[in-house]
Design a protein around this motif. Structure first.
Motif, PDB file in Angstrom:
ATOM      1  N   SER A   1       0.844  -1.195   0.000  1.00 40.06           N
ATOM      2  CA  SER A   1       0.000   0.000   0.000  1.00 40.06           C
ATOM      3  C   SER A   1       0.880   1.246   0.000  1.00 40.06           C
ATOM      4  CB  SER A   1      -0.925   0.003   1.216  1.00 40.06           C
ATOM      5  OG  SER A   1      -0.188  -0.040   2.417  1.00 40.06           O
ATOM      6  N   PRO A   2       0.385   2.340  -0.569  1.00 43.46           N
ATOM      7  CA  PRO A   2       1.224   3.533  -0.701  1.00 43.46           C
ATOM      8  C   PRO A   2       1.395   4.271   0.626  1.00 43.46           C
ATOM      9  CG  PRO A   2      -0.977   3.964  -1.534  1.00 43.46           C
ATOM     10  CD  PRO A   2      -0.921   2.505  -1.202  1.00 43.46           C
ATOM     11  N   LEU A   3       2.490   5.002   0.730  1.00 36.30           N
ATOM     12  CA  LEU A   3       2.782   5.811   1.910  1.00 36.30           C
ATOM     13  C   LEU A   3       3.317   7.148   1.430  1.00 36.30           C
ATOM     14  CD1 LEU A   3       3.214   6.038   5.029  1.00 36.30           C
ATOM     15  CD2 LEU A   3       5.524   5.156   4.634  1.00 36.30           C
ATOM     16  N   THR A   4       2.825   8.243   2.002  1.00 39.11           N
ATOM     17  CA  THR A   4       3.281   9.572   1.604  1.00 39.11           C
ATOM     18  C   THR A   4       3.767  10.342   2.818  1.00 39.11           C
ATOM     19  OG1 THR A   4       1.185  10.742   1.947  1.00 39.11           O
ATOM     20  CG2 THR A   4       1.435   9.563  -0.137  1.00 39.11           C
ATOM     21  N   MET A   5       4.432  11.465   2.548  1.00 41.94           N
ATOM     22  CA  MET A   5       4.848  12.354   3.630  1.00 41.94           C
ATOM     23  C   MET A   5       3.629  12.867   4.392  1.00 41.94           C
ATOM     24  SD  MET A   5       8.144  12.508   3.660  1.00 41.94           S
ATOM     25  CE  MET A   5       8.458  13.989   4.613  1.00 41.94           C
ATOM     26  N   ALA A   6       2.498  12.979   3.690  1.00 49.56           N
ATOM     27  CA  ALA A   6       1.280  13.453   4.337  1.00 49.56           C
ATOM     28  C   ALA A   6       0.782  12.461   5.383  1.00 49.56           C
ATOM     29  CB  ALA A   6       0.196  13.703   3.285  1.00 49.56           C
ATOM     30  N   ASP A   7       0.849  11.151   5.067  1.00 49.50           N
ATOM     31  CA  ASP A   7       0.466  10.123   6.049  1.00 49.50           C
ATOM     32  C   ASP A   7       1.264  10.297   7.333  1.00 49.50           C
ATOM     33  OD1 ASP A   7      -1.199   7.719   4.595  1.00 49.50           O
ATOM     34  OD2 ASP A   7       0.210   8.614   3.200  1.00 49.50           O
ATOM     35  N   LEU A   8       2.584  10.443   7.182  1.00 51.31           N
ATOM     36  CA  LEU A   8       3.470  10.499   8.340  1.00 51.31           C
ATOM     37  C   LEU A   8       3.283  11.782   9.144  1.00 51.31           C
ATOM     38  CD1 LEU A   8       6.690   9.075   6.637  1.00 51.31           C
ATOM     39  CD2 LEU A   8       5.038   7.853   8.061  1.00 51.31           C
ATOM     40  N   ALA A   9       3.164  12.904   8.445  1.00 48.36           N
ATOM     41  CA  ALA A   9       2.997  14.186   9.141  1.00 48.36           C
ATOM     42  C   ALA A   9       1.668  14.238   9.889  1.00 48.36           C
ATOM     43  CB  ALA A   9       3.087  15.327   8.131  1.00 48.36           C
ATOM     44  N   ALA A  10       0.603  13.771   9.250  1.00 48.40           N
ATOM     45  CA  ALA A  10      -0.717  13.771   9.895  1.00 48.40           C
ATOM     46  C   ALA A  10      -0.729  12.829  11.095  1.00 48.40           C
ATOM     47  CB  ALA A  10      -1.790  13.361   8.888  1.00 48.40           C
ATOM     48  N   ASN A  11      -0.082  11.687  10.956  1.00 49.47           N
ATOM     49  CA  ASN A  11      -0.032  10.718  12.044  1.00 49.47           C
ATOM     50  C   ASN A  11       0.661  11.305  13.273  1.00 49.47           C
ATOM     51  OD1 ASN A  11      -0.459   7.845  12.909  1.00 49.47           O
ATOM     52  ND2 ASN A  11       1.766   7.952  13.166  1.00 49.47           N
TER      53      ASN A  11
ATOM     54  N   GLU B   1      -0.028   3.979  10.829  1.00 48.87           N
ATOM     55  CA  GLU B   1       1.365   4.345  10.594  1.00 48.87           C
ATOM     56  C   GLU B   1       2.265   4.130  11.810  1.00 48.87           C
ATOM     57  OE1 GLU B   1       1.592   4.504   7.671  1.00 48.87           O
ATOM     58  OE2 GLU B   1      -0.341   5.250   7.005  1.00 48.87           O
ATOM     59  N   ASN B   2       1.730   3.591  12.903  1.00 54.13           N
ATOM     60  CA  ASN B   2       2.556   3.293  14.076  1.00 54.13           C
ATOM     61  C   ASN B   2       3.061   1.854  14.018  1.00 54.13           C
ATOM     62  OD1 ASN B   2       2.060   5.825  15.015  1.00 54.13           O
ATOM     63  ND2 ASN B   2       0.679   5.207  16.659  1.00 54.13           N
ATOM     64  N   LYS B   3       4.067   1.578  14.809  1.00 57.28           N
ATOM     65  CA  LYS B   3       4.557   0.214  14.931  1.00 57.28           C
ATOM     66  C   LYS B   3       3.459  -0.653  15.525  1.00 57.28           C
ATOM     67  CE  LYS B   3       8.238  -2.531  17.057  1.00 57.28           C
ATOM     68  NZ  LYS B   3       9.438  -2.514  17.944  1.00 57.28           N
ATOM     69  N   ALA B   4       3.242  -1.835  14.969  1.00 54.50           N
ATOM     70  CA  ALA B   4       2.173  -2.722  15.435  1.00 54.50           C
ATOM     71  C   ALA B   4       2.408  -3.114  16.895  1.00 54.50           C
ATOM     72  CB  ALA B   4       2.107  -3.962  14.566  1.00 54.50           C
ATOM     73  N   VAL B   5       1.320  -3.045  17.680  1.00 54.86           N
ATOM     74  CA  VAL B   5       1.389  -3.446  19.092  1.00 54.86           C
ATOM     75  C   VAL B   5       1.052  -4.930  19.178  1.00 54.86           C
ATOM     76  CG1 VAL B   5       0.469  -3.058  21.408  1.00 54.86           C
ATOM     77  CG2 VAL B   5       0.657  -1.136  19.790  1.00 54.86           C
ATOM     78  N   PRO B   6       1.889  -5.756  19.806  1.00 47.29           N
ATOM     79  CA  PRO B   6       1.602  -7.195  19.903  1.00 47.29           C
ATOM     80  C   PRO B   6       0.251  -7.443  20.564  1.00 47.29           C
ATOM     81  CG  PRO B   6       3.847  -6.729  20.602  1.00 47.29           C
ATOM     82  CD  PRO B   6       3.178  -5.401  20.444  1.00 47.29           C
TER      83      PRO B   6
END
Length: 337
Positions: free
Chosen positions: A55-65, A85-90
């Motif tokens: 799946s695509p990822l943009t700078m907008a995804d990261l900044a908004a997150n 966009e966060n690291k998966a929590v077990p």
């Protein structure tokens, strides 16, 4: 509506006092950052490499997150966050969570990349593995629009967020409700995925009488059902919990349902959250389904002497007694003559 002055969406989740407009302000801030990148001259350079799942990822995804997650941590430090966009929590760590935020900072990244405006910012809140509140912000609409709702305090509302009102506590808002309909009705409107259409979706829609179909991206499909622009949204393809949580709460505020695709249809089980796998099964979003009552067939009831009367759905017992009494009286009178 200014969060400081808000009386809307105040409730408790797991004993924590929540003001939904505080989270809504974060969605607006994230949306503003997304639009800054969306309208930039070097837009193409801000598209990142695809994620591991393709799946695509943009700078907008990261900044908004970052805006949303950091803001939620400051406002509600005891409530954990699941975000695309966060690291998966077990699962072993999160399986006993009472409440958690479920965030998709940019839902509809493909639509964002295609620059068609059909993307949203989603912030949902779950309690006991069910959505209890949702915020869906549509920053590319003119004017931008935000939907928000708390399932325990319906209905959800839609606010037009313009420059005039944004800084003055003045937003144009209205309550939203799904359409009331019977699945046997002709001409129902279906909304389907713009980027993920498939044969299974077409087969589902084909079961209905003279259906009309619209294609949309992101959570806009849920919102169309929530506000009555469409009757049903079938999703026969992969999604994750953050894709659906916030918008599901908006739909359910008005009496609609988001259920797993089962033979039970509208009466099937709702989507569940905080599962071991965050992937959703196929699901259907329904407006307010109310099957029409079937008219009872008229029955002929004999009265004697060859006379009959029609009764719909069965004769009234009191009327039957009265007729029998009258008949007995007539028989008695004839014997006395």
């Amino acid at each position: 509506m200014n969060a400081d002055e808000s009386t809307f969406g105040k409730f408790k989740c797991g004993g924590v006092d929540i003001t939904l407009d505080d989270a809504a302000e974060l969605a607006k801030q994230a949306g503003a950052k997304i639009m800054e990148i969306y309208n930039s001259d070097d837009f193409a350079e801000k598209i990142k490499d695809p994620k591991a799942d393709g799946s695509p990822l943009t700078m907008a995804d990261l900044a908004a997150n970052e805006i949303i997650c950091e803001g939620l941590k400051k406002l509600y430090p005891t409530i954990p966050i699941i975000s695309e966009e966060n690291k998966a929590v077990p699962y072993e760590e999160r399986k006993d969570w009472k409440c958690f935020w479920c965030v998709d900072p940019l839902d509809g990244t493909k639509e964002f990349i295609n620059r068609n405006g059909e993307f949203t910012v989603n912030i949902g809140l779950c309690e006991d593995n069910k959505p209890v509140a949702g915020i869906v912000y549509c920053p590319a609409l003119d004017p931008p629009v935000i939907y928000k709702g708390v399932t325990s305090s319906p209905p959800a509302i839609r606010e037009n967020c313009d420059d005039l009102g944004g800084g003055m506590g003045y937003d144009s808002f209205k309550a939203v409700f799904p359409k009331v309909f019977d699945e046997a009705d002709s001409g129902l409107t279906f909304v389907a995925s713009k980027s993920h259409s498939n044969e299974a979706t077409d087969k589902f829609i084909a079961k209905y009488k003279n259906p009309k179909t619209i294609s949309k991206g992101s959570s806009l499909k849920f919102l169309m059902v929530a506000e009555g622009s469409a009757h049903i949204y079938p999703r026969m393809g992969p999604t994750s919990e953050w894709d659906t949580c916030a918008a599901q709460a908006i739909v359910e505020c008005g009496g609609g349902k988001v259920v797993k695709d089962t033979p039970a249809g509208f009466n099937g089980p709702s989507l569940e959250y905080n599962k071991e796998s965050v992937l959703n099964p196929n699901f259907i979003v329904y407006g307010k389904v109310q099957p029409k009552k079937q008219k009872g067939k008229k029955k002929k009831v004999g009265l004697g002497g060859g006379k009959e009367v029609a009764a719909s759905g069965g004769m009234n017992p009191a009327l039957i007694v009265a007729l029998l009494v009258a008949l007995l009286a007539a028989l008695y009178a004839s014997t006395m003559m």
